[in-house]
Design an enzyme around this catalytic site. Sequence first.
Site, PDB file in Angstrom:
ATOM      1  N   HIS A 166       6.932  12.032  -5.746  1.00 47.31           N
ATOM      2  CA  HIS A 166       6.112  11.674  -4.590  1.00 47.31           C
ATOM      3  C   HIS A 166       5.633  10.229  -4.707  1.00 47.31           C
ATOM      4  O   HIS A 166       5.497   9.709  -5.821  1.00 47.31           O
ATOM      5  CB  HIS A 166       4.869  12.572  -4.508  1.00 47.31           C
ATOM      6  CG  HIS A 166       5.119  13.946  -3.982  1.00 47.31           C
ATOM      7  ND1 HIS A 166       4.524  15.070  -4.517  1.00 47.31           N
ATOM      8  CD2 HIS A 166       5.885  14.393  -2.959  1.00 47.31           C
ATOM      9  CE1 HIS A 166       4.911  16.140  -3.847  1.00 47.31           C
ATOM     10  NE2 HIS A 166       5.749  15.762  -2.902  1.00 47.31           N
ATOM     11  N   CYS A 253      -3.071  15.543  -5.902  1.00 46.59           N
ATOM     12  CA  CYS A 253      -2.429  16.733  -5.317  1.00 46.59           C
ATOM     13  C   CYS A 253      -3.392  17.882  -5.110  1.00 46.59           C
ATOM     14  O   CYS A 253      -3.192  18.734  -4.244  1.00 46.59           O
ATOM     15  CB  CYS A 253      -1.320  17.269  -6.227  1.00 46.59           C
ATOM     16  SG  CYS A 253      -0.304  16.080  -7.048  1.00 46.59           S
TER      17      CYS A 253
END
Length: 258
Positions: A166, A253
């Site tokens: 990511h 996250c």
Amino acid sequence: MTKFSHVIIRRPGRSLSQGITSAPELGQPIYERAIEEHYDYEHALEQCGVDVTVLPALEEYPDSCFVEDPAVITRCGAIITNPGAASRNGEKDEIEPVVRRFFDDEHVKRIEAPGTLDGGDVMMVGDHFYVGRSARTNEEGIRQFIEILEGWGLEGSEVPLEEVLHLKTGVNYIENGNMLVSGEFIDKPDFAQYNKIVVPEEEAYGANCIWVNGTVIVAEGYPTVLKAVQDLGYKTLVVDTSEYRKVDGGLSCLSLRF
């Protein structure tokens, strides 16, 4: 400057050990330790002056404690994403009713198939959103995302990823023009205008810090990162996320901050 008042987190389930990982050599997460780390994370957020909404574990979705991926929340509204991993895609349907507690219908939009987008690929810098094109976030997902942003008077740009899962695995904005960068992001022209704090390769995981109302939360065990952030004058809090690292997760996250 951004000021956060709300944070959404979700407790991990025992199924966390079945989460997606690119680092099986680290071993499976230990549930009891993951729960302890999660409580410590919640406490750190509360110290930053935000109201924390804690959601119950979803055993059917091993990665669902990573609430950042199925939604992106801006100052103008929320975008329910369409996560790129098949085993995680249903998480968007679980997070949407929670997001709707804070936003009316007009201010909740969705990324529709064939577009895919993970919130971990989105980095907010003021009213500009950098979006990583990754294995989980595709060109169509980015197109839809930027179209929604522009409808709200915001803007976005695509950042192609070559190595990391990511975008925020390797680059994180901590306000005041300061950006933590590691690996492929050190020389990316997209970020040339920022004060870049270069994270050494051996501490790359530590680049994933979060800024919450003037405090920077730093992962435990990354002394170079911690000192660099403190040297910039930030108040810091340290939280252990080692169990989440085993399933490709980090500080950003684990929460939706808005």
